[in-house]
Motif scaffolding. Sequence first.
Motif, PDB file in Angstrom:
ATOM      1  N   GLN A   1       1.020  -1.360   0.181  1.00  0.00           N
ATOM      2  CA  GLN A   1       0.436   0.100  -0.146  1.00  0.00           C
ATOM      3  C   GLN A   1       1.400   1.088   0.007  1.00  0.00           C
ATOM      4  O   GLN A   1       2.097   1.064   0.357  1.00  0.00           O
ATOM      5  N   ALA A   2       0.594   1.991  -0.732  1.00  0.00           N
ATOM      6  CA  ALA A   2       1.092   3.776  -0.610  1.00  0.00           C
ATOM      7  C   ALA A   2      -0.216   4.738  -0.650  1.00  0.00           C
ATOM      8  O   ALA A   2      -0.587   4.672  -1.575  1.00  0.00           O
ATOM      9  N   ALA A   3       1.130   5.936  -0.567  1.00  0.00           N
ATOM     10  CA  ALA A   3       0.016   7.086  -0.663  1.00  0.00           C
ATOM     11  C   ALA A   3       0.652   7.682  -1.940  1.00  0.00           C
ATOM     12  O   ALA A   3       1.790   8.542  -0.958  1.00  0.00           O
ATOM     13  N   LEU A   4      -0.079   8.570  -3.168  1.00  0.00           N
ATOM     14  CA  LEU A   4       1.139   9.831  -3.397  1.00  0.00           C
ATOM     15  C   LEU A   4       0.304  11.375  -3.624  1.00  0.00           C
ATOM     16  O   LEU A   4      -0.899  11.426  -3.910  1.00  0.00           O
ATOM     17  N   LEU A   5       1.244  12.231  -3.014  1.00  0.00           N
ATOM     18  CA  LEU A   5       0.988  13.555  -2.249  1.00  0.00           C
ATOM     19  C   LEU A   5       1.584  14.174  -2.925  1.00  0.00           C
ATOM     20  O   LEU A   5       2.867  14.496  -3.459  1.00  0.00           O
ATOM     21  N   THR A   6       0.226  14.864  -4.174  1.00  0.00           N
ATOM     22  CA  THR A   6       0.761  15.660  -4.895  1.00  0.00           C
ATOM     23  C   THR A   6      -0.426  16.513  -5.438  1.00  0.00           C
ATOM     24  O   THR A   6      -1.169  16.452  -5.321  1.00  0.00           O
ATOM     25  N   ARG A   7       0.487  17.700  -5.818  1.00  0.00           N
ATOM     26  CA  ARG A   7      -0.150  18.842  -6.176  1.00  0.00           C
ATOM     27  C   ARG A   7      -0.869  19.055  -7.190  1.00  0.00           C
ATOM     28  O   ARG A   7      -1.330  18.970  -8.257  1.00  0.00           O
TER      29      ARG A   7
ATOM     30  N   ARG B   1     -10.214  10.396   6.168  1.00  0.00           N
ATOM     31  CA  ARG B   1     -10.198  10.234   4.054  1.00  0.00           C
ATOM     32  C   ARG B   1      -8.976   9.957   3.919  1.00  0.00           C
ATOM     33  O   ARG B   1      -8.349   9.521   3.025  1.00  0.00           O
ATOM     34  N   LEU B   2      -7.663  10.370   4.902  1.00  0.00           N
ATOM     35  CA  LEU B   2      -6.409  10.174   4.251  1.00  0.00           C
ATOM     36  C   LEU B   2      -6.107   9.601   5.594  1.00  0.00           C
ATOM     37  O   LEU B   2      -5.857   9.699   6.579  1.00  0.00           O
ATOM     38  N   LYS B   3      -5.769   7.934   5.384  1.00  0.00           N
ATOM     39  CA  LYS B   3      -4.851   6.930   6.282  1.00  0.00           C
ATOM     40  C   LYS B   3      -3.540   7.076   6.280  1.00  0.00           C
ATOM     41  O   LYS B   3      -3.427   6.764   5.022  1.00  0.00           O
ATOM     42  N   PRO B   4      -2.816   6.539   7.770  1.00  0.00           N
ATOM     43  CA  PRO B   4      -1.252   6.395   6.820  1.00  0.00           C
ATOM     44  C   PRO B   4      -1.520   5.693   6.568  1.00  0.00           C
ATOM     45  O   PRO B   4      -2.026   4.104   6.397  1.00  0.00           O
ATOM     46  N   LYS B   5      -0.022   5.652   5.851  1.00  0.00           N
ATOM     47  CA  LYS B   5       0.192   3.781   4.631  1.00  0.00           C
ATOM     48  C   LYS B   5       1.869   3.477   5.319  1.00  0.00           C
ATOM     49  O   LYS B   5       2.680   5.201   5.505  1.00  0.00           O
ATOM     50  N   PRO B   6       2.735   2.792   4.959  1.00  0.00           N
ATOM     51  CA  PRO B   6       3.337   1.681   4.911  1.00  0.00           C
ATOM     52  C   PRO B   6       4.103   2.803   4.486  1.00  0.00           C
ATOM     53  O   PRO B   6       5.183   2.578   4.352  1.00  0.00           O
ATOM     54  N   LEU B   7       4.038   3.021   3.337  1.00  0.00           N
ATOM     55  CA  LEU B   7       4.770   3.763   2.213  1.00  0.00           C
ATOM     56  C   LEU B   7       3.856   5.079   1.749  1.00  0.00           C
ATOM     57  O   LEU B   7       3.013   5.531   0.961  1.00  0.00           O
ATOM     58  N   VAL B   8       4.625   6.174   1.629  1.00  0.00           N
ATOM     59  CA  VAL B   8       4.057   7.667   1.523  1.00  0.00           C
ATOM     60  C   VAL B   8       5.268   7.686   0.394  1.00  0.00           C
ATOM     61  O   VAL B   8       6.617   7.900   1.352  1.00  0.00           O
ATOM     62  N   ILE B   9       4.960   8.201  -0.125  1.00  0.00           N
ATOM     63  CA  ILE B   9       5.693   9.196  -1.934  1.00  0.00           C
ATOM     64  C   ILE B   9       5.282  10.816  -1.944  1.00  0.00           C
ATOM     65  O   ILE B   9       3.507  11.009  -2.084  1.00  0.00           O
TER      66      ILE B   9
ATOM     67  N   THR C   1       3.568  20.682   0.982  1.00  0.00           N
ATOM     68  CA  THR C   1       3.336  18.792   0.454  1.00  0.00           C
ATOM     69  C   THR C   1       4.084  18.119   1.393  1.00  0.00           C
ATOM     70  O   THR C   1       3.762  16.436   2.008  1.00  0.00           O
ATOM     71  N   VAL C   2       5.192  17.470   1.420  1.00  0.00           N
ATOM     72  CA  VAL C   2       6.581  16.791   2.000  1.00  0.00           C
ATOM     73  C   VAL C   2       6.137  16.753   3.596  1.00  0.00           C
ATOM     74  O   VAL C   2       5.858  16.228   4.362  1.00  0.00           O
ATOM     75  N   ALA C   3       6.053  18.132   4.125  1.00  0.00           N
ATOM     76  CA  ALA C   3       5.198  18.367   5.865  1.00  0.00           C
ATOM     77  C   ALA C   3       3.997  17.624   5.732  1.00  0.00           C
ATOM     78  O   ALA C   3       4.093  16.622   6.328  1.00  0.00           O
ATOM     79  N   LEU C   4       3.149  17.471   5.019  1.00  0.00           N
ATOM     80  CA  LEU C   4       1.778  17.079   5.039  1.00  0.00           C
ATOM     81  C   LEU C   4       1.629  15.164   5.474  1.00  0.00           C
ATOM     82  O   LEU C   4       1.430  14.357   5.382  1.00  0.00           O
ATOM     83  N   GLY C   5       3.346  14.807   4.060  1.00  0.00           N
ATOM     84  CA  GLY C   5       3.963  13.339   4.011  1.00  0.00           C
ATOM     85  C   GLY C   5       4.721  12.775   5.324  1.00  0.00           C
ATOM     86  O   GLY C   5       3.790  11.345   5.697  1.00  0.00           O
ATOM     87  N   CYS C   6       4.710  13.761   6.301  1.00  0.00           N
ATOM     88  CA  CYS C   6       4.903  13.810   7.347  1.00  0.00           C
ATOM     89  C   CYS C   6       4.537  13.017   8.186  1.00  0.00           C
ATOM     90  O   CYS C   6       4.674  11.990   9.263  1.00  0.00           O
ATOM     91  N   LEU C   7       3.249  13.826   7.871  1.00  0.00           N
ATOM     92  CA  LEU C   7       1.952  13.133   9.711  1.00  0.00           C
ATOM     93  C   LEU C   7       1.167  11.817   8.914  1.00  0.00           C
ATOM     94  O   LEU C   7       0.677  11.617   9.968  1.00  0.00           O
ATOM     95  N   VAL C   8       1.007  11.520   8.027  1.00  0.00           N
ATOM     96  CA  VAL C   8       0.589  10.299   7.670  1.00  0.00           C
ATOM     97  C   VAL C   8       1.503   9.518   7.472  1.00  0.00           C
ATOM     98  O   VAL C   8       0.732   8.281   6.693  1.00  0.00           O
ATOM     99  N   ARG C   9       2.901   8.751   7.189  1.00  0.00           N
ATOM    100  CA  ARG C   9       3.232   8.182   7.002  1.00  0.00           C
ATOM    101  C   ARG C   9       2.769   7.098   8.937  1.00  0.00           C
ATOM    102  O   ARG C   9       3.298   7.405   9.548  1.00  0.00           O
ATOM    103  N   GLN C  10       2.752   5.364   8.830  1.00  0.00           N
ATOM    104  CA  GLN C  10       2.305   4.967   8.835  1.00  0.00           C
ATOM    105  C   GLN C  10       4.145   4.729  10.353  1.00  0.00           C
ATOM    106  O   GLN C  10       4.917   4.845   9.833  1.00  0.00           O
ATOM    107  N   ARG C  11       3.809   4.335  11.923  1.00  0.00           N
ATOM    108  CA  ARG C  11       5.111   4.804  12.385  1.00  0.00           C
ATOM    109  C   ARG C  11       5.922   3.838  12.308  1.00  0.00           C
ATOM    110  O   ARG C  11       7.073   4.779  12.581  1.00  0.00           O
ATOM    111  N   ASP C  12       5.765   2.845  11.449  1.00  0.00           N
ATOM    112  CA  ASP C  12       7.024   2.186  11.020  1.00  0.00           C
ATOM    113  C   ASP C  12       7.097   1.674   9.757  1.00  0.00           C
ATOM    114  O   ASP C  12       7.892   1.422   8.912  1.00  0.00           O
ATOM    115  N   GLY C  13       6.360   2.602   9.132  1.00  0.00           N
ATOM    116  CA  GLY C  13       6.697   2.970   7.548  1.00  0.00           C
ATOM    117  C   GLY C  13       7.926   3.967   7.159  1.00  0.00           C
ATOM    118  O   GLY C  13       8.331   4.100   7.914  1.00  0.00           O
ATOM    119  N   ARG C  14       7.415   4.710   5.976  1.00  0.00           N
ATOM    120  CA  ARG C  14       8.637   4.863   4.721  1.00  0.00           C
ATOM    121  C   ARG C  14       7.930   5.922   4.603  1.00  0.00           C
ATOM    122  O   ARG C  14       7.412   5.793   3.639  1.00  0.00           O
TER     123      ARG C  14
END
Length: 439
Positions: free
Chosen positions: A28-34, A129-137, A145-158
């Motif tokens: 599972q992955a989330a891609l955050l981008t404008r 709506r925006l759930k933590p994911k094990p991989l966030v790009i 947007t990168v700062a947002l990614g820091c907040l939605v990464r799972q605790r043991d994710g990347r």
Amino acid sequence: MEREALRDLPPEGARGMDLPPSSIPSPQAALLTRAYSPELIGSAPQCADLAEWLTQKGCETTVFTGLPYYPGNEVFTQYRDFKGGHEVMNGVRVERLRAMIPRKGSAKARILAEASFLLAGLWARASGRLKPKPLVISLCPSILTVALGCLVRQRDGRHVAIIHDIQSGMAKGLNMVSSGGLVKAMRWCERTVLNRVDLIVVLTEHMAEQLRDLGVTQDIEVVPIWVDTDRLYPEPPRVPANDGPAIIPAPKIAARLLYSGNFGLKQGLGQVLSMAEELQRRTDDVEIILRGSGAMRPALEEEIAARALRRVRVTGLLPPDQLRQGLSEGDIHLVPQEPDAAAFAIPSKIFNIMAVGRPFVTTAKPHSPLWHLQQRSGAFVCVPPHDTEAFTDAVLRLVRDAPLRRELGARGRRFVEQHYSRSHVLGGLVRRLDALYAK
């Protein structure tokens, strides 16, 4: 550049990219981008390509983005009444957040728009709506947007940040920011946020050096822009023809020059108009097409009329399914850049141009990323920025030398096949993610 001076391509490949692609390390992955499809230029095509490629490889990928508007400043017509909040595009779930659109080209307007996207993302996170994911790009030019990614990464994710533009350098280089304090604040934000991700991906070694100079100490990997060499391939060179009406014959067009992309500040399109004016004094058998959109289009059209440029046309962007055909229409492509911004970004369009086997002339300072790429590939011509005579001379040399154009185009095609094909680059990125998860 004369034919006899062209060197053979170097045998080197991109670092760590000589093995077959591995499996995706996270299901599972989330891609955050404008920036995302259906936007046609900028980072959107690469983001869509990455999300679709991950999905095809078995990774359940969700994209969190805004409503499409770039390169203009209005939401695309088909999305103005978009109420569903999400859609599925080529197998990828795309969640669209409502955020401000920068109506002006100033740095402050862009920062406010990016801040509103961050707030929309935080609300989506709080509402589930925006759930933590094990991989966030996450994609930067927006460091928020990168700062947002820091907040939605799972605790043991990347969390992997892909950097296409370094905002503080772009803003200062283009004189978009008059306050030294604001530039310092942007640099502090970039340094603080990027030192909290697990991996930073940049396009060139030069960009990596720029981040180190900012105080970024986290792991940085150079992964270049990729190109779909199966979809973009060379067509035979265009046969020069008389494009005028039959009753009143127009001069035969020896070559067609093409600029395609955003009409913005960093593109430095004034250099093309100055070159076109000088070219018009020397010859009447060359046509210039400026294909694109953006904030500078009205001023561009006014300047074309003021200079009475007879052989310059401005047209809109073509749809994605006509990309190869559209690029092939240019015998020679033009890639101008403002020199003070060129150290912080590299235009992705150049790899598409090389993929279809066309040469181009670009403006670049010695030892800039484009200058180094020209040294490696031998596939295009660099001229000094804001040197109208050198720009015109380079263009005319290619106009009058069709064999040289073919040779440069062939070199460009071989170069992207060796170093920038999609499977080659993305396979290397996935192996790097494998190593990241193994830590």
